[in-house]
Scaffold this active site. Structure first.
Site, PDB file in Angstrom:
ATOM      1  N   ARG A  13      27.984  36.506  33.510  1.00 25.88           N
ATOM      2  CA  ARG A  13      27.592  35.165  33.503  1.00 25.88           C
ATOM      3  C   ARG A  13      26.177  35.227  33.633  1.00 25.88           C
ATOM      4  O   ARG A  13      25.401  34.306  32.787  1.00 25.88           O
ATOM      5  CB  ARG A  13      28.082  34.798  34.709  1.00 25.88           C
ATOM      6  CG  ARG A  13      29.737  34.496  34.784  1.00 25.88           C
ATOM      7  CD  ARG A  13      30.285  33.963  35.885  1.00 25.88           C
ATOM      8  NE  ARG A  13      31.657  33.666  35.920  1.00 25.88           N
ATOM      9  CZ  ARG A  13      32.557  34.460  36.571  1.00 25.88           C
ATOM     10  NH1 ARG A  13      32.207  35.370  37.320  1.00 25.88           N
ATOM     11  NH2 ARG A  13      33.812  34.188  36.505  1.00 25.88           N
TER      12      ARG A  13
ATOM     13  N   GLU B 130      20.878  39.118  35.069  1.00 26.83           N
ATOM     14  CA  GLU B 130      20.469  39.863  36.026  1.00 26.83           C
ATOM     15  C   GLU B 130      21.761  40.584  36.826  1.00 26.83           C
ATOM     16  O   GLU B 130      21.350  41.761  37.290  1.00 26.83           O
ATOM     17  CB  GLU B 130      19.544  39.141  37.198  1.00 26.83           C
ATOM     18  CG  GLU B 130      20.370  37.865  37.636  1.00 26.83           C
ATOM     19  CD  GLU B 130      20.314  36.378  36.607  1.00 26.83           C
ATOM     20  OE1 GLU B 130      20.647  35.488  37.369  1.00 26.83           O
ATOM     21  OE2 GLU B 130      19.930  36.653  35.598  1.00 26.83           O
ATOM     22  N   ARG B 131      22.722  39.898  36.495  1.00 23.42           N
ATOM     23  CA  ARG B 131      23.931  40.688  37.339  1.00 23.42           C
ATOM     24  C   ARG B 131      24.214  41.895  36.543  1.00 23.42           C
ATOM     25  O   ARG B 131      24.946  42.784  36.892  1.00 23.42           O
ATOM     26  CB  ARG B 131      25.295  39.638  37.161  1.00 23.42           C
ATOM     27  CG  ARG B 131      24.941  38.367  38.209  1.00 23.42           C
ATOM     28  CD  ARG B 131      26.199  37.481  38.224  1.00 23.42           C
ATOM     29  NE  ARG B 131      27.291  38.372  38.696  1.00 23.42           N
ATOM     30  CZ  ARG B 131      28.499  37.908  39.043  1.00 23.42           C
ATOM     31  NH1 ARG B 131      28.794  36.779  38.733  1.00 23.42           N
ATOM     32  NH2 ARG B 131      29.378  38.581  39.554  1.00 23.42           N
TER      33      ARG B 131
ATOM     34  N   GLY C 144      45.224  47.865  34.122  1.00 21.66           N
ATOM     35  CA  GLY C 144      44.765  48.159  35.530  1.00 21.66           C
ATOM     36  C   GLY C 144      45.710  49.307  36.376  1.00 21.66           C
ATOM     37  O   GLY C 144      45.118  50.065  36.945  1.00 21.66           O
TER      38      GLY C 144
ATOM     39  N   LYS D 231      32.489  50.369  47.846  1.00 19.65           N
ATOM     40  CA  LYS D 231      32.273  51.387  46.979  1.00 19.65           C
ATOM     41  C   LYS D 231      30.745  51.819  47.099  1.00 19.65           C
ATOM     42  O   LYS D 231      30.227  53.124  46.911  1.00 19.65           O
ATOM     43  CB  LYS D 231      32.486  51.274  45.644  1.00 19.65           C
ATOM     44  CG  LYS D 231      34.028  51.194  45.248  1.00 19.65           C
ATOM     45  CD  LYS D 231      34.455  50.966  43.810  1.00 19.65           C
ATOM     46  CE  LYS D 231      35.881  50.693  43.727  1.00 19.65           C
ATOM     47  NZ  LYS D 231      36.521  50.512  42.161  1.00 19.65           N
TER      48      LYS D 231
ATOM     49  N   ASP E 255      37.204  56.792  39.526  1.00 17.81           N
ATOM     50  CA  ASP E 255      37.422  55.974  38.615  1.00 17.81           C
ATOM     51  C   ASP E 255      36.945  56.312  37.287  1.00 17.81           C
ATOM     52  O   ASP E 255      37.640  55.874  36.118  1.00 17.81           O
ATOM     53  CB  ASP E 255      36.663  54.355  38.748  1.00 17.81           C
ATOM     54  CG  ASP E 255      37.086  53.756  40.188  1.00 17.81           C
ATOM     55  OD1 ASP E 255      38.476  53.696  40.247  1.00 17.81           O
ATOM     56  OD2 ASP E 255      36.472  53.024  40.651  1.00 17.81           O
TER      57      ASP E 255
END
Length: 272
Positions: free
Chosen positions: A149, A152-153, A233, A65, A101
């Site tokens: 988690r 920074e992600r 989903g 993507k 999406d």
């Protein structure tokens, strides 16, 4: 004239997109084909170069993507805003990147609930989380927490979602510091095996759960839903596929036929 379309990604074997699109073609009597192709990260350029004039459109899953964005000639505004394209349309030699999406998520949520949504949590910080955040902002959500988690992600997702024209308040939290969510909706974009009992308990009072995963099913979050609203989903996959179908064919997607084929395939894969 028969045309070719397909879905690319790695892994790709589990994808229901061929089932959905093929059912749509059959319902409308279109002599089109749609197949899954395993394309690993870094392989999209070569795959695009191998295609001929029969091709009309591609659906992209991870990790492609983001890779698609610099490879297309044009991006729709929603794809530009998301920084990700899950759809490529071939139009007279030009490649147009889109992000279905976002409208797919909006349609999936509104099919299951008409409740006003003001606050939300998104678990995970990837491209899908970004698209879900933008969809929620379109629906009027003005307070969004990205739970990951490591902070920074979620930074890029946070920045992108805040860049929506509505400029929602977006914060980032650590997944291991979660206690209990007091929001209108939780959207989870993480794998089923990452959904531990602690996370399930944190979501127990949330009235609407948007579980992005559809395989394996049910996920721990989906299994805990009780009498609350569940947006699955598969709901997202179906509605974003319907938007893609219309972009590729120019025809209104036969949603009922696509849904029935997808549900049958899901039931067969689960052994039920």
């Amino acid at each position: 004239m028969g045309r070719r379309c397909g879905v690319l990604g790695d892994p790709i074997e589990h994808s229901l997109s061929p089932v959905l699109h093929t059912a749509g073609y059959a319902a409308l009597g279109l002599d089109w084909s749609y197949a899954a192709h395993r394309v690993a990260s870094g392989g999209l350029t070569d795959f695009l170069a191998s295609l001929d004039g029969e091709w009309r459109g591609l659906s992209l899953t991870m990790p492609l993507k983001l890779e698609a964005v610099p490879l297309v000639d044009e991006l729709t505004e929603r794809a530009r805003l998301a920084g990700a394209a899950n759809t490529i349309v071939f139009d007279q030699g030009r490649l147009k990147g889109d992000n279905t999406d976002i409208p797919g998520a909006i349609a999936a949520i509104r099919e299951r609930t008409s409740a006003p949504l003001a606050t939300a949590v998104i678990i995970g910080g990837g491209a899908t989380a970004t698209s879900i955040g933008l969809a929620l902002a379109d629906l009027g959500v003005r307070d969004i927490e990205i739970v990951v988690r490591s902070p920074e992600r979620g930074a890029e997702t946070c920045e992108t979602v805040h860049g929506h024209p509505g400029h929602p308040d977006v914060t980032v939290s650590r997944l291991d510091e979660v206690t209990a969510f007091d929001v209108d909706l939780v959207a989870s974009t993480i794998p089923a095996d990452a959904q531990d009992a602690h996370l399930v308990r944190a979501c127990v009072a949330v009235p609407t759960i948007f579980e992005i995963v559809y395989h394996p099913w049910p996920t721990p979050l989906a299994a805990s839903i009780g009498d609350r609203v569940l947006v699955s989903g598969f709901d997202l996959l179906l509605h974003q596929a319907a938007v893609q179908f219309e972009l590729f064919t120019g025809e209104v997607a036969p949603l009922d036929a696509m849904r029935a084929a997808g549900e049958q395939a899901l039931a067969a894969s689960s052994g039920s």
